[in-house]
Design a protein around this motif. Structure first.
Motif, mmCIF file in Angstrom:
data_model
loop_
_atom_site.group_PDB
_atom_site.id
_atom_site.type_symbol
_atom_site.label_atom_id
_atom_site.label_comp_id
_atom_site.label_asym_id
_atom_site.label_seq_id
_atom_site.Cartn_x
_atom_site.Cartn_y
_atom_site.Cartn_z
ATOM 1 N N LEU B 73 49.979 41.316 37.358
ATOM 2 C CA LEU B 73 49.285 41.608 36.094
ATOM 3 C C LEU B 73 48.022 40.753 35.958
ATOM 4 O O LEU B 73 46.975 41.228 35.511
ATOM 5 C CB LEU B 73 50.212 41.343 34.900
ATOM 6 C CG LEU B 73 51.348 42.348 34.674
ATOM 7 C CD1 LEU B 73 52.294 41.847 33.583
ATOM 8 C CD2 LEU B 73 50.770 43.707 34.279
ATOM 9 N N ASP B 76 45.369 42.270 38.066
ATOM 10 C CA ASP B 76 44.785 43.446 37.400
ATOM 11 C C ASP B 76 43.726 43.029 36.378
ATOM 12 O O ASP B 76 42.630 43.599 36.337
ATOM 13 C CB ASP B 76 45.884 44.231 36.667
ATOM 14 C CG ASP B 76 46.393 45.433 37.469
ATOM 15 O OD1 ASP B 76 45.786 45.759 38.508
ATOM 16 O OD2 ASP B 76 47.391 46.038 37.030
ATOM 17 N N ALA B 77 44.066 42.043 35.542
ATOM 18 C CA ALA B 77 43.151 41.611 34.475
ATOM 19 C C ALA B 77 41.873 41.003 35.049
ATOM 20 O O ALA B 77 40.824 41.019 34.416
ATOM 21 C CB ALA B 77 43.844 40.603 33.561
ATOM 22 N N ARG B 78 41.982 40.473 36.279
ATOM 23 C CA ARG B 78 40.826 39.832 36.917
ATOM 24 C C ARG B 78 40.072 40.793 37.834
ATOM 25 O O ARG B 78 39.156 40.384 38.535
ATOM 26 C CB ARG B 78 41.306 38.605 37.713
ATOM 27 C CG ARG B 78 41.702 37.437 36.815
ATOM 28 C CD ARG B 78 42.615 36.459 37.531
ATOM 29 N NE ARG B 78 42.909 35.293 36.715
ATOM 30 C CZ ARG B 78 43.749 35.287 35.674
ATOM 31 N NH1 ARG B 78 44.375 36.384 35.327
ATOM 32 N NH2 ARG B 78 43.960 34.161 34.983
ATOM 33 N N ARG B 85 40.922 47.672 42.375
ATOM 34 C CA ARG B 85 42.377 47.564 42.158
ATOM 35 C C ARG B 85 43.128 48.464 43.144
ATOM 36 O O ARG B 85 44.139 48.068 43.722
ATOM 37 C CB ARG B 85 42.745 47.950 40.714
ATOM 38 C CG ARG B 85 42.261 46.942 39.677
ATOM 39 C CD ARG B 85 43.001 47.093 38.339
ATOM 40 N NE ARG B 85 42.814 48.365 37.684
ATOM 41 C CZ ARG B 85 41.821 48.664 36.849
ATOM 42 N NH1 ARG B 85 40.893 47.750 36.586
ATOM 43 N NH2 ARG B 85 41.737 49.846 36.265
#
Lengths: 256, 224
Positions: B73, B76-78, B85
């Motif tokens: 997670l 993903d945020a980074r 991705r």
């Protein structure tokens, strides 16, 4: 301008709280600023309350620490802008300056956070941390624009971290470090490649989870990026602040 | 720890599919931003200190036993670019296959079951290091090095750059690689006690933008 200056630099904070007034409008029960940070209510539109940040523009200087907290609680529609660009300047204090922005958006609430650009003047050293927490049905439009150096001058040191959480889950965590003293390659082909303006728009809308837009590099130096969550990032680099703004607006327009 | 295992994992011929990816170099060459060894070096240095540092810290944290789901997670945020991705998960899936065959381990089996479409590659790298009996610093080195050796190799093909020049670039990056790997382990250790939010999140705007432009090309030499 009045400044509360201590050897350690100025500390200033501003706080904004908006709440649905139950009659389709937005009330502002808290609207307070101190020292170099002032907040003013301006004429709103429809159910949306408008607030202007005034006076942050001649700072922060080295050693200063500014904090702004804004909350759009349940049912509120809040738009926050700034009266002018924020200029990071070198201070007598060798320490860097800090600018913390803490935004909170409740259920069925909307925050549009649209300050003017941040200009990193030569010799300045500023760390910005922006943290947004949204409830599951909160909505956000956030703009962040950084201009590296005033016209024709090299930039100062700027580091800026932006974190967005929706219902407790982090959907975006990005840090940009640039200027003298930043890790190597920041202005190279992977980083800014000589561009002097960089910015992003973050859009959070619950319906984006089910119907994300298509990712696209819609213009030279700009892209629309659906995030892993109900959010989209428009990111852009440009030669100057004016062209950056145009790219961000064009990206936003593609979202409808 | 086995030093030989580190060589096996770091070898560019380790069959994990990395050779099909340019790490953003193909887009940067097309944009005219990489034209020679000097601009390749600047590209690699920028990549190393941004997405490279993030990947190395994810790998180190995974090698230290931080929950792979949390790390995935955080990755993903980074990684705001959907194309990046997808590439990271595809590479993760290929690495987990190669790793399970090479160093069978229940943690790798569990990871493959939990992420059928692949976890972010650096997270897999960290668990692979564990399975191979390696430590967090080894995982960070593998991740950071692969993040610059991939683009350097790709540019040899894309620009017909002299391989000696490309290798010289990697050698000049060695002090930066050492620093990034050490910092990554420190960040990974912090994540063990304080959670994944403390991991670095440094980003490179043109890598994200270039990845989406690249993904839209009809014809390309590399997958990303």
């Amino acid at each position: 301008m009045d400044r509360v200056t201590t050897p350690a630099g100025a500390r200033a904070s501003a706080r904004i709280l908006a709440r649905g007034d139950g009659r389709g409008g937005t009330a502002l029960p808290v609207l307070e600023g101190e020292g170099p940070l002032a907040v003013r209510r301006t004429r709103g539109s429809g159910s949306e309350a408008h607030v202007m940040l005034v006076g942050a523009m001649s700072g922060p200087l080295g050693g200063d620490h500014f904090t702004v907290a804004a909350e759009a609680a349940e049912g509120a529609r809040l738009r926050v802008g700034s009266a002018a660009a924020t200029l990071a300047l070198p201070g007598q204090d060798k320490a860097g300056a800090r600018y913390d922005v803490r935004l909170t958006v409740g259920d069925d609430a909307e925050l549009r956070w649209l300050p003017e650009q941040l200009i990193s003047a030569y010799g300045s050293d500023l760390s910005v941390a922006t943290r947004v927490d949204l409830a599951a049905t909160g909505r956000l439009l956030l703009r962040e624009e950084q201009v590296l150096g005033r016209s024709g001058e090299p930039p100062g040191r700027l580091s800026s971290r932006l974190t967005v959480r929706v219902a407790g889950r982090c959907v975006l965590d990005q840090e940009l470090a640039c200027g003298s003293g930043a890790p190597g390659g920041w202005d190279g082909p992977a980083g800014l490649a000589g561009h002097r303006a960089v910015g992003q728009l973050v859009v959070v809308r619950p319906e984006l989870a089910a119907e994300p837009p298509r990712a696209s590099a819609f213009a030279e130096g700009a892209a629309v990026l659906p995030l892993a969550g109900p959010a989209v990032l428009v990111t852009a680099v440009a030669p100057d602040g004016l062209r950056l703004r145009r790219l961000l607006e064009a990206g936003l327009a593609t979202l409808g | 720890m086995s030093r030989a295992a580190l060589l096996v994992l770091a070898d560019g011929r380790f069959p994990a599919g990395g050779h099909a990816h340019s790490g953003g170099a193909e887009a940067a060459v097309r944009a005219g931003h990489i034209t020679d060894a000097a601009s390749l070096e600047e590209f690699c240095r920028g990549r190393l200190h941004t997405s490279g540092a993030v990947a190395a810290s994810l790998a180190a944290a995974a090698a230290l036993g931080v929950d792979p789901g949390e790390l995935d997670l955080a990755a993903d945020a980074r990684t705001p670019s959907p194309a990046l991705r997808v590439a990271a998960r595809r590479l993760g899936r290929q690495l987990v296959r190669a790793a399970r065959a090479t160093w069978p381990h229940r943690e790798l089996d569990a990871l493959a079951g939990r992420f059928p479409k692949g976890a972010h590659q650096p997270v897999v790298m960290g668990l692979t290091a564990r399975a191979a009996g390696l430590g967090p610093l080894d995982a960070a080195y593998c991740s950071a090095y692969e993040g610059v050796s991939g683009p350097a190799t790709a540019v040899v093909r894309l620009l017909s750059l002299d391989p000696f020049d490309a290798t010289g670039v990697l050698a000049r990056l060695a002090p930066d690689l050492d620093r990034v790997a050490r910092d990554a382990v420190e960040a990974g250790r912090a994540a063990v006690t304080e959670g994944v939010d403390v991991l670095p999140a440094r980003s490179a705007p043109l890598l994200e933008i270039g990845a989406e432009a690249h993904a839209a090309w009809a014809v390309r030499l590399f997958a990303s």
